[in-house]
Motif scaffolding. Structure first.
Motif, PDB file in Angstrom:
ATOM      1  N   PRO A 131      44.569  35.918  51.534  1.00 59.13           N
ATOM      2  CA  PRO A 131      43.757  37.121  51.362  1.00 59.13           C
ATOM      3  C   PRO A 131      43.793  38.002  52.607  1.00 59.13           C
ATOM      4  O   PRO A 131      43.736  37.516  53.737  1.00 59.13           O
ATOM      5  N   ARG A 132      43.929  39.285  52.397  1.00 60.09           N
ATOM      6  CA  ARG A 132      44.037  40.253  53.472  1.00 60.09           C
ATOM      7  C   ARG A 132      42.747  40.319  54.288  1.00 60.09           C
ATOM      8  O   ARG A 132      41.650  40.377  53.735  1.00 60.09           O
ATOM      9  N   LEU A 315      49.915  39.709  45.295  1.00 60.58           N
ATOM     10  CA  LEU A 315      48.509  39.343  45.122  1.00 60.58           C
ATOM     11  C   LEU A 315      48.327  37.852  45.419  1.00 60.58           C
ATOM     12  O   LEU A 315      49.030  37.014  44.847  1.00 60.58           O
ATOM     13  N   TYR A 317      46.986  34.169  45.095  1.00 61.53           N
ATOM     14  CA  TYR A 317      46.475  33.442  43.942  1.00 61.53           C
ATOM     15  C   TYR A 317      46.531  31.953  44.213  1.00 61.53           C
ATOM     16  O   TYR A 317      47.156  31.493  45.175  1.00 61.53           O
ATOM     17  N   TRP A 340      42.969  36.333  43.729  1.00 58.07           N
ATOM     18  CA  TRP A 340      41.927  36.623  44.717  1.00 58.07           C
ATOM     19  C   TRP A 340      41.351  38.017  44.462  1.00 58.07           C
ATOM     20  O   TRP A 340      42.082  39.004  44.358  1.00 58.07           O
ATOM     21  N   LEU A 341      40.008  38.074  44.342  1.00 57.37           N
ATOM     22  CA  LEU A 341      39.307  39.344  44.184  1.00 57.37           C
ATOM     23  C   LEU A 341      38.400  39.561  45.389  1.00 57.37           C
ATOM     24  O   LEU A 341      37.346  38.917  45.499  1.00 57.37           O
ATOM     25  N   PRO A 342      38.787  40.447  46.315  1.00 56.25           N
ATOM     26  CA  PRO A 342      37.985  40.665  47.520  1.00 56.25           C
ATOM     27  C   PRO A 342      36.566  41.126  47.224  1.00 56.25           C
ATOM     28  O   PRO A 342      35.628  40.760  47.938  1.00 56.25           O
ATOM     29  N   ASN A 345      34.837  38.131  46.518  1.00 56.28           N
ATOM     30  CA  ASN A 345      35.085  37.125  47.555  1.00 56.28           C
ATOM     31  C   ASN A 345      35.374  35.754  46.933  1.00 56.28           C
ATOM     32  O   ASN A 345      34.902  34.724  47.402  1.00 56.28           O
ATOM     33  N   TYR A 347      38.300  33.554  43.910  1.00 55.81           N
ATOM     34  CA  TYR A 347      39.429  33.563  42.983  1.00 55.81           C
ATOM     35  C   TYR A 347      38.887  33.585  41.553  1.00 55.81           C
ATOM     36  O   TYR A 347      37.939  32.865  41.232  1.00 55.81           O
ATOM     37  N   ALA A 395      42.597  43.245  40.067  1.00 55.19           N
ATOM     38  CA  ALA A 395      43.118  42.592  41.275  1.00 55.19           C
ATOM     39  C   ALA A 395      43.913  43.564  42.132  1.00 55.19           C
ATOM     40  O   ALA A 395      43.806  43.549  43.371  1.00 55.19           O
ATOM     41  N   GLU A 398      41.372  46.073  43.828  1.00 58.17           N
ATOM     42  CA  GLU A 398      40.494  45.445  44.826  1.00 58.17           C
ATOM     43  C   GLU A 398      41.290  45.007  46.047  1.00 58.17           C
ATOM     44  O   GLU A 398      40.826  45.152  47.189  1.00 58.17           O
ATOM     45  N   ASN A 399      42.481  44.471  45.851  1.00 56.00           N
ATOM     46  CA  ASN A 399      43.285  44.030  46.987  1.00 56.00           C
ATOM     47  C   ASN A 399      43.931  45.203  47.713  1.00 56.00           C
ATOM     48  O   ASN A 399      44.277  45.087  48.895  1.00 56.00           O
TER      49      ASN A 399
END
Length: 430
Positions: A131-132, A315, A317, A340-342, A345, A347, A395, A398-399
């Motif tokens: 995740p970024r 993305l 995952y 991953w959905l920032p 926060n 998955y 996704a 959000e990412n």
């Protein structure tokens, strides 16, 4: 559906497998119904033999002029015919009751999957990407400034009610591009056969893949008896419904982009914000039909195909294997891919890739003829999202969100967007 012969041969193993799903033993009930059905069939066959013999004797009695015996035997033939009809009706009723029972029993879980009560007991088997790191607080998809103008829940509620969304402008264009991208990858790189299917199906098609009889409340039925598909698994899998194909026909690998419809019965209060869980949505669905010995490898292949879409979109995952308590009723084994959905926060599921074994094939009576001869065998069926388009859009935005409210779009989508690379904070694709 289950093979009654397998249950007869090893009822204890059948009950033990169901107990992994937390279900009570049921083999004794099944076998009692099966015994009653077979007894009626045997009685009908015995009565038929007696009727046949009496019918032959009728002619002999007539020939020798024994009128009393002739009348007695003729009456006996009539009685036997009535008895046979009644026994056949009873056998059909017993058979229908047994079929209904077997139809409602879930698939037996694969021996390789973990035992567990719910999603908390699923086991991670693969992870890709990191995740970024963000220097701002990430927003959920519906709150990102770039997305808000093109994601209208209020108008959709006016049109249709809750759990619908109206997409427009850059967001609608991004949604369309994602579906086209997925199809191109699956067709050109993964070798799947692109298919356009109906979204309205007959009731027996829903029985074929296991949505009925148990899960009718999860889907929508029209007033004339059609059902709206919850996923193209229904249409793609039922292509082989009632067929006995040559072994050389297999494997068949299909992909379709369709509208999907789910009532979301029993999901009140879950994922009600945004477009994560909708009554109407779009998916790119993969279905494979294989020989039994090939289905495990096909399951891994399909999982990698779904993962490849996420990797091309850059993305993060993870992939988990579902435990017995979280496994779908019609499946033996399932890999859930969670993106991953920032904004949350965490998955969240974006694809389930499952192997049904011969469970659906038995319901559909779908078989293949071995090349070397011998009795036709049931095929194995598999299905998986490749991917859910709306969840993939969530996704991506959000990412890709930036501190200024804009969204950077994955490089692989730029050709589908005529060179556009981002959605600015005003909701314009630039």
């Amino acid at each position: 559906m289950h093979d009654i012969r397998t249950i007869r041969d090893n009822p204890a193993a059948f009950d033990a497998a169901l107990s992994r799903r937390g279900l009570a033993p049921v083999s004794s009930r099944i076998l009692a119904m099966d015994e009653a059905r077979r007894a009626k069939i045997l009685a009908a066959e015995t009565a038929q033999a007696e009727a046949n013999k009496a019918a032959k004797d009728v002619g002999a009695a007539k020939a020798r002029g024994d009128e009393a015996e002739f009348e007695r035997l003729r009456a006996l033939v009539g009685e036997k015919k009535a008895q046979i009809a009644a026994l056949n009706d009873e056998a059909k009723a017993e058979d229908a009751a047994l079929t209904d029972l077997l139809m409602g029993i879930p698939n037996l879980p694969d021996e390789s999957i973990p035992d567990g009560a719910d999603e908390n007991d699923n086991v991670e088997i693969h992870r890709h990407g990191t995740p970024r790191a963000l220097d701002f607080t990430p927003l959920e998809h519906f709150d990102i400034p770039a997305i808000r103008p093109g994601m209208d829940f209020e108008t959709a509620a006016k049109l249709s009610g809750s759990r619908f969304v109206l997409l427009s402008g850059a967001v609608a264009r991004l949604h369309r591009a994602l579906a086209q991208f997925m199809l191109d990858v699956h067709v050109e790189e993964h070798g799947l056969t692109e298919t356009i299917t109906p979204v309205l199906v007959r009731e027996d098609m829903m029985y074929g893949t296991g949505q009925l009889p148990k899960f009718g409340d999860d889907s929508y039925q029209t007033t004339n008896g059609w059902w709206l598909i919850p996923t193209a698994e229904v249409t793609l899998t039922n292509i082989v419904n009632g067929l006995t194909v040559d072994e050389s026909y297999l494997p068949r690998r299909y992909v379709a982009h369709t509208q999907c419809f789910r009532s979301e019965a029993g999901s009140a209060g879950r994922d009600t914000s945004g477009m994560l869980r909708q009554h109407q949505f779009e998916k790119v669905e993969m279905v494979s039909v294989t020989k039994p010995e090939d289905s495990a490898a096909e399951h891994d292949r399909m999982t990698k195909q779904a993962q490849a879409i996420l990797e091309k979109l850059d993305l993060p995952y993870r992939t988990v294997v579902l435990c017995t308590g979280d496994l779908g009723a019609g499946m033996r084994k399932t890999h859930d891919i969670e993106v991953w959905l920032p904004g949350q926060n965490t998955y969240r599921e974006i694809s389930s890739v499952s192997v049904a074994g011969d469970y659906q094939a038995r319901r559909m009576n779908a078989r293949y003829k071995p090349e070397g001869g011998g009795k036709p065998q049931f095929v194995h069926t598999l299905n998986g999202s490749g991917l859910a388009v709306g969840r993939t859009l969530i996704a991506v935005v959000e990412n890709g969100q930036q501190a200024d409210g804009s969204v950077d779009l994955p490089a692989v989508l730029h050709p589908y967007l005529r060179g556009k690379t981002r959605i600015n904070a005003d909701g314009q694709m630039v």
